[in-house]
Design an enzyme around this catalytic site. Sequence first.
Site, PDB file in Angstrom:
ATOM      1  CE  LYS A  14      -5.013  -2.541   1.296  1.00 52.40           C
ATOM      2  NZ  LYS A  14      -5.256  -1.181   0.781  1.00 52.40           N
ATOM      3  CB  SER A  25      -0.951  -0.041   1.204  1.00 52.95           C
ATOM      4  OG  SER A  25      -1.930   0.958   1.108  1.00 52.95           O
ATOM      5  CG  ASP A  81       7.079   5.336 -11.981  1.00 55.10           C
ATOM      6  OD1 ASP A  81       7.705   4.259 -12.112  1.00 55.10           O
ATOM      7  OD2 ASP A  81       5.836   5.413 -12.066  1.00 55.10           O
TER       8      ASP A  81
END
Length: 435
Positions: free
Chosen positions: A324, A299, A310
């Site tokens: 998750k 999460s 990224d």
Amino acid sequence: MRPSRLKHISLALCLSLATGISHAQDAATEEDAQQGRLPLDDLRTFTRVFEDIRSGYIEEVDDATLFEYAIKGMLSELDPHSTFLDASNFDNLKENTTGQYGGLGIEVGMEDGFVKVISPMDDTPASTAGIEAGDLIVQIDGESIKGKSLADAIELMRGEKGSKITLKVMREGLEKPKDIEIIRDYIKVTSVRSRLLDDHYGLIRIAQFQIPTGKDFVKAIEKMKSEAEPLKGLIIDLRNNPGGVLRASVQVADALLDGGQVVYTEGRIKGANAEFNAESGDIADGLPIIVLINGGSASASEIVAGALQDHDRAVILGTRSFGKGSVQSVIPISKEKAIKLTTSLYFTPNGRSIQAQGIEPDIEVERARLTAIKPRARVTEADLSGHLGNANGGEENDAAERERRQANGRKLLERDNQLYEALNILKGLSLLSKK
């Protein structure tokens, strides 16, 4: 049940469902509105089943309890994270965001009808007793979990401080389930801990994302920057971090990114589509960063790892994270009760869905038990009687000093090979960035 009673229940259900549907139709197209018509035949089936249970079940169950069971059943069939919260569960959820609550210290979900351990939290009874990420809890104190809701299972695991509980767990690699005895305690999770490695490299461990985590993270970096002189790199340990408060994870990523998107969400209801961006300014001043993750990283910890990956701001090392990538909204339905409903999905800045896939590390390093081979003791120039001093006046490095440094390295390797690899790579990145 009298016909008037049955009609009353049907009418109440219809009104309740109609209210929710009318809200959705306000923003929907005419075609969507047509598709949202009440399933009257299904409602008749529901009232028929309700009456059969009410009148024919071996034990008498009051109407309120049956309706609560119906709500729990609907939510439990959706996904492992949607659930009904009664007064006790609602309070527990509020406590978890502050890091103070009673229990074993594990983050759990449901899988195939059993309770799956997402992650044991640091320095809690569960981690001390040997509970591991990925364990399936099949029994609690001899009582089977199969068929119980996640909320019911969690309630069974709670208890007074000092009381014992026995969990029967299934674990990959074990031929049969294993009994693990745990002593319950009052849980207070320290979200952020930090220390220096080799004088110039900082290690920050985030155990769980709580409301103050973002501020505590910034303070930890500032403290290490003042102590290291200079700080040459950072390792952020998110292993076995089950997640927590979304805003806290955004704040952590924001502290290290000089602007740009951190995460965005997509869903169906109003407010489900959201975007979270970092402000300009990198508190680490561009220092090389390595983020440690594993199968217990879930999460909010996946949001941080995904955003830094990224933006090419950090090297991700370890094993693939839990996966998750869904967002749960807590929707109160009364003063004491609520539902936790999955309403949207997380996406990294590059548009990757975390759900059921997780974050793949840039460098995969499995956790392993390694034993360093201690080298044969050797005499150095500094050990020879009458040796010349260093021409530049530098400190001498004899066999004892070298052994001390090598011993420290061996201890880290044998205790935590992933952290050992991360530190070595960080040193290399630091050298390259300096050049």
